[in-house]
Design an enzyme around this catalytic site. Structure first.
Site, PDB file in Angstrom:
ATOM      1  N   ASP A 171      -0.671 -12.647  27.504  1.00 14.37           N
ATOM      2  CA  ASP A 171      -0.785 -13.908  28.455  1.00 14.37           C
ATOM      3  C   ASP A 171       0.044 -13.951  29.942  1.00 14.37           C
ATOM      4  OD1 ASP A 171       2.068 -14.664  28.035  1.00 14.37           O
ATOM      5  OD2 ASP A 171       1.946 -16.444  27.033  1.00 14.37           O
ATOM      6  N   TYR A 262       6.791  -9.128  36.162  1.00 11.21           N
ATOM      7  CA  TYR A 262       7.697  -8.003  35.741  1.00 11.21           C
ATOM      8  C   TYR A 262       8.071  -6.989  36.283  1.00 11.21           C
ATOM      9  CZ  TYR A 262       7.291 -10.886  31.081  1.00 11.21           C
ATOM     10  OH  TYR A 262       7.614 -11.889  30.380  1.00 11.21           O
TER      11      TYR A 262
END
Length: 440
Positions: A171, A262
């Protein structure tokens, strides 16, 4: 309109109540005949299960619902399975984060040694679960959120090469699209993204609006001038606000594309280590925050006998995305979503058997990925090192190979040093002896 039977694996997850509420909210788009929650932790699942009974009685009375720990009950005659497992729970996540940090190495849930540890724990349970599902429902669509998705996807590709109804998704790209929408003042559902990478390791190269205009230049300018926040910033813990803020730093250093959040762990591992508390990590933040809030609210609803005044703080993108993916498959909608698929030439200068994350049209026959073509030297180099780490991690699991595990961690940009890799690997082996295969 056809109704479906759905099983939710990981019924005791803190994300489950939000997903249940979204199923109520979206019942006209993805209607269900039956919903079953499954978890191996009966006590934890029961708290959410009792909340669900009340929620559905008030908002979805036509739905047949129950929760179980019985495999046959869970998987017999189902059309879709949503998976969100966490082998070892938050207590093992805490070790994933704290053990590396105690050695001056990044400790993060899905990146670096923490993601390596979590990946080796997840593989066994994922394989067992898919075998269980296929025993009772050979044609069910399996939509998988279980992390670390890159390692899980690679392992499942090897074990189930001919199963075309397993789709690994994440997601975070959707969270980013919604956040872009907030910043631009536009509806993110109208965006057409161009994206490439690996899970938790990718870049947006274009973002088109419904008129075909590329919004990326405007978006980059806004982020550079004013910073970046998640779409649901008011509901996020401080660590997530800090994570999104780092997008600006990454954009200053590498201005070509907009990065997945990330990537900061791979670009700036030393910086991230210096700004993390080795005694109180994200796992502690979740256990002390979201987990307590969610379970307290579920218990309160069960005692009150009504969910009418219940406001559960949850990530709408997480719950709505998996439902939208199911909807596009179920009704052959052909919508574009970012998903994980085998490369097979999508990124032309990356090996074919890589599990890449790209935009794809989702139909009743699964994803039809959109071609990316060649990527630049920097991005190719970053991806190939990470891809090698992921493949060696999965090799280590199936071969029981200490050498492959050491190679994997040495290649990971959050570790780099072979001596550090050996040190953290030995500590993680001890911590995970009840979960990992023996590495020799």
């Amino acid at each position: 309109m056809k109704k479906f039977n759905l099983t939710l694996v990981g019924g005791g997850s803190t994300w489950t109540p939000g997903l249940l509420q979204s199923l109520c909210k979206m019942k006209d788009r993805f209607p269900l005949k039956k919903l079953i929650m499954f978890d191996i932790d009966a006590e934890r699942q029961a708290i959410i299960g009792e909340f669900a009974k009340i929620l559905f009685r008030e908002q979805y009375p036509e739905l047949e619902f129950h929760y179980t720990t019985n495999v046959e009950e869970a998987y017999a005659d189902v059309d879709f399975v949503f998976m969100q497992m966490r082998t070892g729970g938050f207590k093992m996540r805490e070790k994933d984060e704290k053990i590396p940090l105690s050695m001056g190495i990044l400790g993060q849930e899905t990146c670096g040694p923490g993601g390596f540890a979590y990946g080796l724990r997840s593989i066994r349970d994922m394989i067992k679960t898919i075998n269980d599902i296929r025993k009772y429902s050979k044609d069910a669509w399996i939509l998988n959120y279980t992390n670390p998705a890159a390692i899980v996807a690679e392992a499942l590709r090897r074990v189930f090469p001919d199963d075309k109804r397993i789709l690994n998704i994440c997601d975070q790209p959707v969270n980013l699209l919604r956040s872009y929408g907030r910043l631009l003042g536009k509806d993110p559902n109208e965006f057409e993204p161009v994206y490439f990478g690996l899970n938790h390791f990718g870049w947006f190269t274009h973002l088109y609006d419904k008129e075909g205009k590329d919004l990326l230049p405007e978006l980059k300018k806004l982020i550079l001038e004013g910073g970046f926040k998640p779409a649901d910033a008011e509901q996020r813990d401080k660590s997530w606000l800090d994570t999104y803020a780092m997008v600006r730093d990454m954009l200053i250093d590498f201005p070509d594309y907009l990065p997945n959040t990330y990537l900061q762990y791979y670009y700036y591992p030393d910086y991230k280590v210096s700004h993390l508390d080795p005694n109180y990590t994200r796992a502690n933040e979740v256990m002390d925050g979201r987990e307590k809030r969610i379970f307290a609210e579920c218990k309160r609803v069960a005692e009150a006998g009504t969910a009418k005044d219940s406001v559960l703080v949850h990530n709408d993108a997480h719950s709505e995305f998996i439902i939208e993916v199911a909807e596009s498959i179920a009704y052959n909608k052909g919508r574009i979503y970012i998903v994980i698929v085998e490369n097979n030439g999508i990124i032309s200068n990356i090996q074919d058997d890589a599990m890449v994350e790209v935009a794809a049209v989702l139909t009743a026959n699964g994803p039809r990925p959109l071609a990316v073509g060649k990527i630049g030297t920097f991005y190719k180099g970053m991806m190939e090192a990470q891809l090698a780490y992921e493949k060696l991690t999965v090799d280590a699991y199936f071969e029981g190979s200490y050498e492959k595990a050491l190679q994997a961690l040495t290649l990971n940009r959050t570790v780099v040093s072979a001596k550090k890799a050996r040190q953290v690997l030995d500590a993680l082996i001890e911590a995970n002896k009840d979960y990992w295969p023996e590495l020799k």
